[in-house]
Write a protein that holds these residues in place. Structure first.
Motif, mmCIF file in Angstrom:
data_model
loop_
_atom_site.group_PDB
_atom_site.id
_atom_site.type_symbol
_atom_site.label_atom_id
_atom_site.label_comp_id
_atom_site.label_asym_id
_atom_site.label_seq_id
_atom_site.Cartn_x
_atom_site.Cartn_y
_atom_site.Cartn_z
ATOM 1 N N LEU A 107 0.815 -1.217 0.000
ATOM 2 C CA LEU A 107 0.000 0.000 0.000
ATOM 3 C C LEU A 107 0.852 1.272 0.000
ATOM 4 O O LEU A 107 0.392 2.327 -0.443
ATOM 5 C CB LEU A 107 -0.945 0.000 1.207
ATOM 6 N N VAL A 108 2.076 1.182 0.490
ATOM 7 C CA VAL A 108 2.948 2.348 0.515
ATOM 8 C C VAL A 108 3.879 2.370 -0.697
ATOM 9 O O VAL A 108 4.695 3.290 -0.846
ATOM 10 C CB VAL A 108 3.764 2.381 1.832
ATOM 11 N N TRP A 109 3.749 1.377 -1.566
ATOM 12 C CA TRP A 109 4.620 1.288 -2.739
ATOM 13 C C TRP A 109 4.526 2.512 -3.658
ATOM 14 O O TRP A 109 5.556 2.982 -4.147
ATOM 15 C CB TRP A 109 4.307 0.012 -3.517
ATOM 16 N N LEU A 138 16.555 7.994 -17.394
ATOM 17 C CA LEU A 138 16.627 7.190 -16.179
ATOM 18 C C LEU A 138 15.393 7.376 -15.303
ATOM 19 O O LEU A 138 14.889 6.407 -14.721
ATOM 20 C CB LEU A 138 17.887 7.554 -15.393
ATOM 21 N N SER A 139 14.894 8.598 -15.212
ATOM 22 C CA SER A 139 13.719 8.862 -14.373
ATOM 23 C C SER A 139 12.483 8.162 -14.922
ATOM 24 O O SER A 139 11.745 7.503 -14.183
ATOM 25 C CB SER A 139 13.477 10.368 -14.276
ATOM 26 N N VAL A 140 12.250 8.303 -16.239
ATOM 27 C CA VAL A 140 11.085 7.657 -16.853
ATOM 28 C C VAL A 140 11.208 6.140 -16.775
ATOM 29 O O VAL A 140 10.249 5.437 -16.442
ATOM 30 C CB VAL A 140 10.927 8.120 -18.313
ATOM 31 N N LEU A 141 12.412 5.622 -17.059
ATOM 32 C CA LEU A 141 12.622 4.176 -17.020
ATOM 33 C C LEU A 141 12.407 3.624 -15.616
ATOM 34 O O LEU A 141 11.707 2.617 -15.425
ATOM 35 C CB LEU A 141 14.025 3.847 -17.505
ATOM 36 N N GLN A 142 12.994 4.301 -14.616
ATOM 37 C CA GLN A 142 12.821 3.832 -13.235
ATOM 38 C C GLN A 142 11.364 3.902 -12.813
ATOM 39 O O GLN A 142 10.832 2.959 -12.220
ATOM 40 C CB GLN A 142 13.673 4.675 -12.284
ATOM 41 N N ARG A 145 6.573 1.219 -11.236
ATOM 42 C CA ARG A 145 5.107 1.192 -11.281
ATOM 43 C C ARG A 145 4.597 -0.142 -11.801
ATOM 44 O O ARG A 145 3.609 -0.686 -11.314
ATOM 45 C CB ARG A 145 4.597 2.342 -12.175
ATOM 46 N N ALA A 146 5.310 -0.683 -12.796
ATOM 47 C CA ALA A 146 4.901 -1.994 -13.330
ATOM 48 C C ALA A 146 5.043 -3.074 -12.277
ATOM 49 O O ALA A 146 4.206 -3.973 -12.158
ATOM 50 C CB ALA A 146 5.750 -2.342 -14.565
ATOM 51 N N ARG A 147 6.119 -2.977 -11.466
ATOM 52 C CA ARG A 147 6.309 -3.958 -10.386
ATOM 53 C C ARG A 147 5.190 -3.842 -9.363
ATOM 54 O O ARG A 147 4.721 -4.844 -8.836
ATOM 55 C CB ARG A 147 7.655 -3.723 -9.710
#
Length: 293
Positions: free
Chosen positions: A210-212, A279-283, A288-290
């Motif tokens: 929930l805090v992810w 790097l920001s968009v990729l991370q 978010r996908a995880r």
């Protein structure tokens, strides 16, 4: 209906228009000018001859640029994930407190964040000073009883500045995590306790998922901020071997303000800008996908 739609578009344009103009004037237009400048051999102030991709080839082949890149990458590794994990751990502990005690402890952690970098530098420079620094007692335990300069020893420089940076900036991250933890309903934990779930299981099954989203936000903010590191590294490196500890923003500063190479400085700035975006968009997308799995 057409008249109402036109009025809606006009109202939206009136409301959004000033922001678009200001954003374009203060960000988009300077960015375009910086990109154009990177293709010229220009001084810091004034025009220069068009050289095409020569600046990019030159910058990417320079040893100092490679050193700045790896120093920045090492600093990011030392700060982004440790800062996030430490902030989350402290937020979990503070969230269990109640009343004025919670507010007092939270204020103590947040206070360093509002300090200017000059105050942070002077404070920690005094603490780690070789002659009278309070931290030298701890350093001596790991150095055969002898004091050691943490900012004049190249292998220890980045870890030392990273430690100071985490201490300085984690207050804001703690606030973000506290906000995320308070949005979790206590009824979920009560139901978990009825099912005999321990604290670790509650954390892994309830708190962490929930805090992810807040964790993703904190990691992204930290990544962008630490890629642009300059102030504390520059201040702690004064009087030392600055080229050995140089970061990308320091490298840009050196080209522009010390060597008067505006075109090459703009080239390095464009490379850093592109690196931050990618790097920001990729991370963000990977994290978010995880979290959606």
């Amino acid at each position: 209906m057409l008249r109402d739609r036109k009025q809606e578009y006009l109202t939206a344009l009136i409301l959004v228009g000033p922001f678009i103009l200001i954003y374009g004037a203060l960000f988009v237009w300077p960015t375009i000018q910086m990109v154009l400048l990177s293709f010229t051999k220009a001084p810091l102030i004034g025009a220069g001859d068009w050289v095409g991709w020569d600046n990019y080839v030159k910058i990417l082949s320079q040893k100092l640029f490679h050193s700045a890149f790896w120093n920045t990458a090492w600093f990011v590794v030392l700060t982004v994930i440790p800062n996030t994990l430490i902030s989350l751990a402290i937020a979990l502990a503070v969230n269990r407190l109640n009343g004025w005690l919670q507010g007092f402890v939270l204020a103590c952690f947040f206070l360093p964040y509002i300090l200017p970098v000059s105050v942070v530098f002077l404070t920690w420079n005094w603490i780690i000073d070789v002659q009278y620094g309070l931290a030298q007692g701890v350093v001596a335990l790991f150095n055969g009883g002898e004091p050691k300069s943490l900012t004049r020893t190249i292998p220890l420089f980045m870890p030392t500045v990273a430690f100071v940076t985490v201490w300085w900036t984690m207050g804001f991250n703690i606030l973000l995590f506290i906000a995320g933890l308070r949005n979790i309903s206590p009824e979920i934990y009560e139901a978990a306790q009825l099912d005999s779930a321990g604290r670790w299981r509650q954390f892994m099954r309830i708190t962490w998922p929930l805090v992810w989203p807040v964790t993703v936000l904190v990691l992204t903010i930290q990544l962008i901020a630490q890629l642009k590191i300059f102030d504390q590294v520059y201040l702690f490196s004064i009087g030392g071997r600055q080229d050995a500890t140089i970061t990308l923003v320091q490298y840009i500063y050196k080209l522009a303000f010390q060597q008067n190479k505006g075109g090459e400085a703009a080239t390095a700035a464009v490379l850093l800008f592109g690196m931050i975006i990618v790097l920001s968009v990729l991370q963000y997308q990977l994290l978010r996908a995880r979290g959606e799995k």
